[in-house]
Design an enzyme around this catalytic site. Sequence first.
Site, PDB file in Angstrom:
ATOM      1  N   GLU A  74     -34.766  65.695 -13.379  1.00 28.75           N
ATOM      2  CA  GLU A  74     -34.831  66.958 -12.688  1.00 28.75           C
ATOM      3  C   GLU A  74     -35.910  66.801 -11.628  1.00 28.75           C
ATOM      4  O   GLU A  74     -37.022  66.405 -11.937  1.00 28.75           O
ATOM      5  CB  GLU A  74     -35.198  68.064 -13.682  1.00 28.75           C
ATOM      6  N   CYS A  96     -39.314  65.845 -15.407  1.00 29.89           N
ATOM      7  CA  CYS A  96     -38.858  67.084 -14.786  1.00 29.89           C
ATOM      8  C   CYS A  96     -39.863  67.391 -13.702  1.00 29.89           C
ATOM      9  O   CYS A  96     -40.902  67.955 -13.929  1.00 29.89           O
ATOM     10  CB  CYS A  96     -38.742  68.222 -15.781  1.00 29.89           C
ATOM     11  N   CYS A 125     -35.367  72.462 -18.494  1.00 28.63           N
ATOM     12  CA  CYS A 125     -35.979  73.030 -19.711  1.00 28.63           C
ATOM     13  C   CYS A 125     -35.995  74.541 -19.531  1.00 28.63           C
ATOM     14  O   CYS A 125     -37.011  75.196 -19.679  1.00 28.63           O
ATOM     15  CB  CYS A 125     -37.359  72.474 -19.976  1.00 28.63           C
TER      16      CYS A 125
END
Lengths: 619, 413
Positions: free
Chosen positions: A37, A593, A88
């Site tokens: 991500e 991320c 998330c």
Amino acid sequence: MPEINEQAEAQTSGGGTTTAATGGKKHIIVDPITRIEGHLRIEAVIDENNKIVDAWSSSTMFRGIETILKGRDPRDCGLMAMRICGVCTGTHYQRSIEAVEDAFGITIPKNARIVRNLIQGSLYLHDHLVHFYHLHALDFVDVVAATKADPAKTAEEAAKWAHVAGVEPYIGSAGDFKMIQDRIVKFVKEGRLGIFGNGYWGNPHYKLTPEQNLIGVAHYLKALDIQREMSKMHAIFGGKSPHPQSIVVGGVTCVQDIKNPARIALFKELLTLSRDFVKRAYLPDIYMAGTMYADEATDGSATFHASDHKGAMGKAVGGTGGGILSYMSYGDFRLDDTGFYNSELLFPSGLVLDGDISKVHEVDPNKITEDVTHSWYKGSGAPEHPYDGTTIPEYTGLEKKEDGYAYLKTDEKYSWIKSPLYDGKKVEVGPLARMVVGYVKGDKRIKKYVDNFLTRANLPITVLFSTVGRTAARAIETELMSDVMLEWVDELAANAASGDLSTWTEFDFDTVAADTKGMGLAEAPRGSLGHWVKIKDGKVTNYQAVVPSTWNAGPRGPNGEVGAYEAAVIGTVVADPQQPLEIIRTVHSFDPCIACAVHVVDTKGKELATYKVDPTCAF
Amino acid sequence: MGMDKQESVKKLFTAQSAKVDTNRGDAYYEALYAKCQERLDALKKLTPLNNRRDFMTTIEDEGLERRDFLKWASATTAMLMLPASFTPLVAEAATLMNRVPVIWIELSDCAGNSEALLRSDGPKIDEIILDIISLEFHETLQAASGHQAEKQMEEAMEHFKGKYLLFVEGAVPLGMDGQFGTIGAKGETFVDHLHRAAEGAAAVVAVGSCATYGGIPAAAPNPTDAVGVMDVVKGKPIINIPACPANPSNMVGVILHFVLTGSIPELDSLLRPKFAFGYRIHDNCERRAHFDAGEYVEEWGDEGAKNNFCLYKMGCKGPMTFNNCSIIRYNEGVNWPIGVGRGCIGCSEPDFWDKYAYERPMANANIKAPTGGVEKTVDQFGLGLLTAAGIGIGIHAAASAIAGKKEHEKEEA
Ligand code: SF4
Ligand code: SF4
């Protein structure tokens, strides 16, 4: 192939370490790092033996969400903070709400606590599964090699690893494997590989047999189905996934879903089905990959050596991808209703430092600071505590060289991510940290799952301190979560049946929001996540988030302390410098991320437009 | 609020769903049908642009019956606001989706739309989305990194020049010469990356509220001067699929429509496809009867909440928001934000973070102005938006078509 600068060049690394300017060294840029991500770049220097001798991690995107949160009603921050990350999803939402609840002194009702655990738990299942199969597996599994597998032997192989895990295989018949293989064969034959295009297929550091690769591919495809079921669990109490909407300061809004036994039953049905896949496909695959890569995972010569890096904390234990070997967990998942920072926790909090698994240190939130020596922010000179973070962006750009590529200026500032420190030290966070801290702390449940894994795999505990170990710890955690969630659904059903339908704790906003501050320190799937908020007259006056990937992906510290990604990559030998397979495998093992990590700026609005731009970089 | 304003607000909130008929007459549909058929025939003759297998085999492998697939096709036909006679064409278009190459780039994003795409349920076809459309570049999912990834994208742009759909996720930061976001070994800025990718695209699809209107990075004070794709890309057909994140059904709908007609769907003034954004949340809300009866949730978790009362007083922005959530919901219809008792935050509308996303009704909320500066109350912020978005774009016909279909399905089951 990564960009390679063949000329011997005097690249200076951050923090006083240098890479010699002798011939034979190559400088590699990997940008974009995909299957993560966000936007991440890794640069590495490899020596004449293809060993990585230095590495830098940089994030190349900045959005400034904390700036946006300032001046808003604290009750509205959660939904916005959630947009820090869509992977998330829901974690930042909950942390933000908890920071505000901490500031207001609110304890949420039992139903709300359980529902939040179930929402977060669903996320853990979804996130870990998608990470392993769709973001990470292709670093281990060679899709093209799967075409050469013998389906009958594949079925035997699948049974073998399932039996190691003590279960029957999820896909067990030669016929099923044949069908999947035919599909892949056709796919590969016809040329364009779509998302599998230009992969590193055939690289000698793919170590699975053709049969094992076929198992991996089969589960990759099946997991696409299962993750959708997991996201439905997320949506039952969350409203939608990604980006659920049912958590509010004081509790949750989904009272009618709690009230309705059919909703709880549906949740349980989806959980049972998900858990089945975790136990019969995910875990066996981890036993398989763990065993096949065990030599690397325990190869002490490929780990990061502290002596080579000034100020760093690693010790020469662990294997490929081990990194800094210091671990932190804030702890998470409240198991009783005694209050946010009083409850017993599913994942305990603590620190294990410098690979010393004989003791655990308690976490003191006052010792958390962020440094910007190597980040594109103008610091105040010393690392700062998040409550008072005063960061002013100062982008100094990349250095464009004659070869046409843009390089990180690694002895200056080189990332949008700040460098967080605990008591002046770099630490790693994530599932591995949670399992290690829990294990060393003697947590019964965690110990049981970790020991079970190691015994069945017939591997020593040191195997965990590696790329593969990080990936295994995530799977162990997924199994634990899928079991404990069953207990929680029953707890929720029983509580609702007893007539308790309260979902929200009342508070008088004007009173509690007059002048206060709070923090939400807990765990996200990728590791320790903290939101800090200051509130005055009902408005946010300062907001800071220190997120898991900031801990892991951050650049060098003030004294050259090497970051977790950077340290984990150093020492690895790459099979083919044209193919950064080993680098991305290790970086992926952290589950990056990056939009998360670059959350954070505390400036006053449009001042951002006045940043200094290095003219050489204004392209 | 002045008396006039109050009256007009009241009107807007209480209006029954507008009954504009989407039926454009037989002649129109006959011509469209012929056009679609021609297009599909032409597509069939093309050698496959990629490797993919036969769609029906994929479906059967997934344990889906042809009957399920046709059900999906008829639901999708209704969703696309087409007469039922188009169902076989829609089914055929789905089998031809593999001819449409898609390049998906990520700018200032959170990957939420990519995650939403992963959760796509079409006719339970998440594999099909990955398998069947020719996804040529997608940072979050593709195997290759670094130079190999860049090369993959360049090849696809070359090979499919003028034919690919470019999906853009994330806002475009323009501040500091675009350097708040860079990608690739050469450190290309997001805005340059976008221009380069858009150049050879057949059409550009901005997916999610960040790509459409700037979204969260553009919320006040917009630290990176982030804007949406339509503010940057000119001279290309642009389709906006807002919401945070966009509903994957609407992504699939746009692709299907493109396959079916070779053109982009009919858009509203904000470049949103009418088939998805011609509905007002409030008009199709399951709690609407409670609104009309004046039964509201007054406090989270109260008796009203337990009885599914209207969430208007808790900040529901369904009356201001155009999207089809109330009809298709999320995650295979499992739930949606009003279903879960929270209310709509207007996430498919421009500037919703500054205008709508708070848990109070607009009328008594002091909200941060989109441009910074002093706080204002609702009546100073454009209710004009409501009219601009065009209330009452034929929702009734399509909605009842779908409702009818649901009934029908029940009987069958
Ligand atoms: S819950 Fe929202 S959309 Fe539904 S009737 Fe009430 S105000 Fe309208
Ligand atoms: S109901 Fe409103 S807030 Fe929810 S997804 Fe739809 S448009 Fe967005």
